[in-house]
Design a protein around this motif. Structure first.
Motif, PDB file in Angstrom:
ATOM      1  N   SER A  78       0.838  -1.196   0.000  1.00  0.00           N
ATOM      2  CA  SER A  78       0.000   0.000   0.000  1.00  0.00           C
ATOM      3  C   SER A  78       0.876   1.251   0.000  1.00  0.00           C
ATOM      4  O   SER A  78       0.573   2.242  -0.677  1.00  0.00           O
ATOM      5  CB  SER A  78      -0.928  -0.008   1.201  1.00  0.00           C
ATOM      6  N   GLN A  79       2.006   1.150   0.725  1.00  0.00           N
ATOM      7  CA  GLN A  79       2.916   2.295   0.750  1.00  0.00           C
ATOM      8  C   GLN A  79       3.455   2.565  -0.648  1.00  0.00           C
ATOM      9  O   GLN A  79       3.497   3.709  -1.117  1.00  0.00           O
ATOM     10  CB  GLN A  79       4.065   1.986   1.714  1.00  0.00           C
ATOM     11  N   ALA A  80       3.860   1.454  -1.310  1.00  0.00           N
ATOM     12  CA  ALA A  80       4.395   1.594  -2.666  1.00  0.00           C
ATOM     13  C   ALA A  80       3.341   2.173  -3.597  1.00  0.00           C
ATOM     14  O   ALA A  80       3.640   3.035  -4.455  1.00  0.00           O
ATOM     15  CB  ALA A  80       4.852   0.233  -3.174  1.00  0.00           C
ATOM     16  N   THR A  81       2.094   1.718  -3.417  1.00  0.00           N
ATOM     17  CA  THR A  81       1.008   2.232  -4.263  1.00  0.00           C
ATOM     18  C   THR A  81       0.839   3.726  -4.052  1.00  0.00           C
ATOM     19  O   THR A  81       0.717   4.501  -5.004  1.00  0.00           O
ATOM     20  CB  THR A  81      -0.298   1.503  -3.914  1.00  0.00           C
ATOM     21  N   GLU A  82       0.863   4.111  -2.772  1.00  0.00           N
ATOM     22  CA  GLU A  82       0.718   5.529  -2.464  1.00  0.00           C
ATOM     23  C   GLU A  82       1.833   6.337  -3.111  1.00  0.00           C
ATOM     24  O   GLU A  82       1.606   7.377  -3.747  1.00  0.00           O
ATOM     25  CB  GLU A  82       0.749   5.737  -0.950  1.00  0.00           C
ATOM     26  N   GLU A  83       3.064   5.795  -2.932  1.00  0.00           N
ATOM     27  CA  GLU A  83       4.214   6.513  -3.496  1.00  0.00           C
ATOM     28  C   GLU A  83       4.100   6.618  -5.000  1.00  0.00           C
ATOM     29  O   GLU A  83       4.379   7.668  -5.593  1.00  0.00           O
ATOM     30  CB  GLU A  83       5.505   5.798  -3.105  1.00  0.00           C
ATOM     31  N   ALA A  84       3.694   5.499  -5.613  1.00  0.00           N
ATOM     32  CA  ALA A  84       3.568   5.504  -7.070  1.00  0.00           C
ATOM     33  C   ALA A  84       2.517   6.522  -7.503  1.00  0.00           C
ATOM     34  O   ALA A  84       2.702   7.250  -8.485  1.00  0.00           O
ATOM     35  CB  ALA A  84       3.181   4.113  -7.558  1.00  0.00           C
ATOM     36  N   LYS A  85       1.438   6.610  -6.741  1.00  0.00           N
ATOM     37  CA  LYS A  85       0.370   7.555  -7.076  1.00  0.00           C
ATOM     38  C   LYS A  85       0.910   8.985  -6.996  1.00  0.00           C
ATOM     39  O   LYS A  85       0.683   9.813  -7.887  1.00  0.00           O
ATOM     40  CB  LYS A  85      -0.786   7.344  -6.095  1.00  0.00           C
ATOM     41  N   ALA A  86       1.628   9.214  -5.861  1.00  0.00           N
ATOM     42  CA  ALA A  86       2.176  10.556  -5.670  1.00  0.00           C
ATOM     43  C   ALA A  86       3.153  10.885  -6.783  1.00  0.00           C
ATOM     44  O   ALA A  86       3.150  11.993  -7.347  1.00  0.00           O
ATOM     45  CB  ALA A  86       2.860  10.636  -4.309  1.00  0.00           C
ATOM     46  N   GLU A  87       4.003   9.880  -7.130  1.00  0.00           N
ATOM     47  CA  GLU A  87       5.000  10.093  -8.176  1.00  0.00           C
ATOM     48  C   GLU A  87       4.312  10.381  -9.504  1.00  0.00           C
ATOM     49  O   GLU A  87       4.717  11.279 -10.249  1.00  0.00           O
ATOM     50  CB  GLU A  87       5.872   8.841  -8.296  1.00  0.00           C
ATOM     51  N   ARG A  88       3.247   9.651  -9.753  1.00  0.00           N
ATOM     52  CA  ARG A  88       2.501   9.826 -11.005  1.00  0.00           C
ATOM     53  C   ARG A  88       1.927  11.242 -11.071  1.00  0.00           C
ATOM     54  O   ARG A  88       2.038  11.940 -12.078  1.00  0.00           O
ATOM     55  CB  ARG A  88       1.376   8.786 -11.041  1.00  0.00           C
ATOM     56  N   GLN A  89       1.350  11.651  -9.924  1.00  0.00           N
ATOM     57  CA  GLN A  89       0.762  12.986  -9.876  1.00  0.00           C
ATOM     58  C   GLN A  89       1.826  14.033 -10.136  1.00  0.00           C
ATOM     59  O   GLN A  89       1.621  14.986 -10.895  1.00  0.00           O
ATOM     60  CB  GLN A  89       0.115  13.188  -8.499  1.00  0.00           C
ATOM     61  N   LEU A  91       4.690  13.653 -11.724  1.00  0.00           N
ATOM     62  CA  LEU A  91       5.137  13.618 -13.128  1.00  0.00           C
ATOM     63  C   LEU A  91       4.110  14.293 -14.023  1.00  0.00           C
ATOM     64  O   LEU A  91       4.475  15.065 -14.933  1.00  0.00           O
ATOM     65  CB  LEU A  91       5.332  12.162 -13.577  1.00  0.00           C
ATOM     66  N   ILE A  92       2.829  14.022 -13.736  1.00  0.00           N
ATOM     67  CA  ILE A  92       1.782  14.646 -14.559  1.00  0.00           C
ATOM     68  C   ILE A  92       1.842  16.157 -14.413  1.00  0.00           C
ATOM     69  O   ILE A  92       1.770  16.898 -15.399  1.00  0.00           O
ATOM     70  CB  ILE A  92       0.402  14.107 -14.136  1.00  0.00           C
ATOM     71  N   ASP A  93       2.013  16.596 -13.151  1.00  0.00           N
ATOM     72  CA  ASP A  93       2.091  18.046 -12.926  1.00  0.00           C
ATOM     73  C   ASP A  93       3.269  18.642 -13.672  1.00  0.00           C
ATOM     74  O   ASP A  93       3.153  19.697 -14.314  1.00  0.00           O
ATOM     75  CB  ASP A  93       2.213  18.329 -11.425  1.00  0.00           C
ATOM     76  N   GLU A  94       4.416  17.936 -13.550  1.00  0.00           N
ATOM     77  CA  GLU A  94       5.618  18.438 -14.244  1.00  0.00           C
ATOM     78  C   GLU A  94       5.366  18.541 -15.733  1.00  0.00           C
ATOM     79  O   GLU A  94       5.685  19.556 -16.370  1.00  0.00           O
ATOM     80  CB  GLU A  94       6.782  17.478 -13.996  1.00  0.00           C
TER      81      GLU A  94
END
Lengths: 284, 231
Positions: A78-89, A91-94
């Motif tokens: 779940s932690q990895a999922t959260e991190e991946a979500k945050a990372e995705r967000q 990257l999308i923002d960037e």
């Protein structure tokens, strides 16, 4: 004689000896062996029981460990999922920011290009209009364009309406400085005299005039005195033309620059402002 | 035709004599002792064991169980005496399959000797288990009047033991002998088989009676009337 006492005694003794022998060779060893085996079996059973208990204990321990492992794995997942979500967000923002920057740059470049194109068109148009007018005036009237410009300027001076005329007259009377007449070209002396004459005639006084050449007064003449101004130049027409050309250029280019961002402004064809150039009849 | 193997005398010196009863008894003793010694020489205490050891273990444990079932609480104490009684009588009967063999139990001297051994062993075990007073008191149970009857019962059952075994074993041999003279073929074999069965039954009866007597003598509480197996 059925009973023989010696035989009875001998047989009794024999039997007792046999009992002893049997006890010595049969019962004792056999019972001992059976007991030993039973003990051994009991021990093995006890061992098996102990092993079973151990196995049970270990099984419990493993179960517990498995559960802990599962929990840990779920937590990590779940932690990895959260991190991946945050990372995705992130990257999308960037990417969105980069896209916006690129978009802005592109729009900027397009605007710059359009502006330079407008400038170029303006310049060419001026030159062309200037050349055409000059040619036409020369061909038709036999006078130079400067002469005609000067004539139009003089006519405008004479046609100044009451308020403007009074304002100019007041300034001319109070001001000690001579009025400035800027022209794009060097005025010949007869033109200068004619302008002087027209001024004197218009304001009914001896007006001090200083003639200066200013290339930014495009193909025109302007009179300035303490903030007030009377002028005619081809720049007015050119400005009008430039505006129209600009509007024409904007019409096809606008949908290209912002096709999706502001669809409601696609038809951003602004109505004509009230900054119309001077009346065309003045250019005659 | 001998009524008893006592009559076959190999050697005699005055009072001492060596008759067939004693000789065959020695033979049986030798077989039992040497056989046991041979089998128990390499006893296995593990789960795997020889067939002979299995046989002996079955015999010993069955005997022990029988003694326990009759009512003796510590069968191991009585096992050598009672077990040997059974094995000796049973082997003496079994060996009748060999021609020329005379069962020592076909002699009244042997059966009387065995009955005397039981007669002595019963009070001995009783005294060891319950003490002098306890054992002697059992003769005046349930009342003093019963004392003579109890003593008579003690003597008569010893006599009955001796005569019962002797009669059965002797008759078996006698029947075979008579039948051989009348119908020498086939029929004696049937009687022989029957004689083997009778011998085994007599061995069991002798053993179980001795056990019952000892159990009655060693019982601390008032002994229940044990029905004596009659034959």
């Amino acid at each position: 004689m059925l009973i023989d006492w010696f035989t009875i005694a001998a047989q009794a003794l024999n039997f007792l000896i046999l009992v002893w022998l049997m006890k010595r060779f049969l019962y004792k060893p056999i019972l001992h062996a059976i007991d030993a085996r039973e003990q051994r079996i009991a021990k093995e059973l006890a061992d098996a029981e102990a092993k079973k208990a151990d196995a049970q204990k270990e099984r419990e321990a493993f179960k517990g460990k498995n559960k802990a492992f599962d929990r840990q794995r779920d937590a990590l997942l779940s932690q990895a999922t959260e991190e991946a979500k945050a990372e995705r967000q992130r990257l999308i923002d960037e990417a969105r920011q980069a896209a916006e920057v690129l978009h802005a740059k592109r729009q900027d470049a397009m605007e710059r290009e359009q502006r330079s194109l407008n400038d170029e068109i303006t310049r060419r148009t001026r030159e062309e209009v200037f050349a055409i007018a000059r040619k036409a005036l020369t061909d038709l009237a036999g006078t130079s364009l400067e002469e005609r410009i000067s004539e139009v300027f003089r006519r405008r001076l004479r046609e100044l309406d009451g308020e403007a005329k009074e304002g100019f007259a007041r300034i001319l009377k109070t001001s000690s400085h001579p009025v400035l007449v800027h022209s794009a070209f060097e005025l010949p002396s007869e033109q200068r005299a004619a302008i002087q004459h027209a001024l004197n005639e218009t304001f009914s006084a001896e007006v001090h005039v200083r003639f200066e050449t200013a290339p930014d007064v495009i193909s025109g003449i302007e009179l300035t005195a303490n903030g007030r101004k009377v002028a005619w130049s081809i720049a007015d027409y050119l400005t009008s033309l430039e505006k129209r050309v600009g509007e024409l250029l904007q019409e096809p280019s606008k949908p290209k620059t912002k096709p999706e961002a502001e669809p409601e402004t696609q038809a951003g064809f602004k109505p004509k402002s009230g900054t119309q150039p001077a009346a065309p009849e003045e250019a005659e | 035709m001998h009524l008893s193997p006592d009559a076959i005398i190999f050697w005699q010196h005055g009072f001492l004599k060596l008759n067939a009863t004693i000789v065959f008894t020695w033979g049986l003793m030798l077989v039992l002792a040497v056989g046991s010694k041979l089998i128990t020489r390499r006893l296995s205490t593990g789960l795997k064991r020889s067939r002979w050891q299995n046989l002996l273990e079955i015999v010993v444990t069955l005997t022990e169980k029988q003694i326990e079932e009759v009512g003796l609480r510590h069968p191991k104490k009585y096992l050598p005496f009672l077990g040997t009684l059974f094995l000796f009588v049973a082997l003496a009967a079994l060996c009748t399959v060999f021609p020329g063999y005379e069962p020592p139990t076909g002699s009244l001297s042997t059966t009387a000797a065995l009955a005397l051994c039981v007669f002595v062993a019963v009070p001995l075990f009783g005294i060891v288990e319950r003490g002098w007073g306890g054992y002697l008191k059992s003769y005046v149970q349930p009342t003093f009047i019963m004392l003579p009857f109890n003593i008579i019962s003690e003597l008569s059952r010893t006599l009955a033991l001796a005569v019962r075994l002797f009669g059965n074993m002797m008759s078996g041999t006698m029947i075979i002998g008579i039948l051989l003279t009348i119908t020498p073929f086939i029929f004696p074999i049937v009687m022989k088989a029957l004689g083997l069965l009778t011998g085994m039954v007599q061995a069991y009866i002798f053993f179980i009676l001795a056990t019952v007597y000892i159990a009655a003598a060693t019982r601390v509480r008032k002994p229940k009337p044990e029905p004596e197996p009659t034959h």
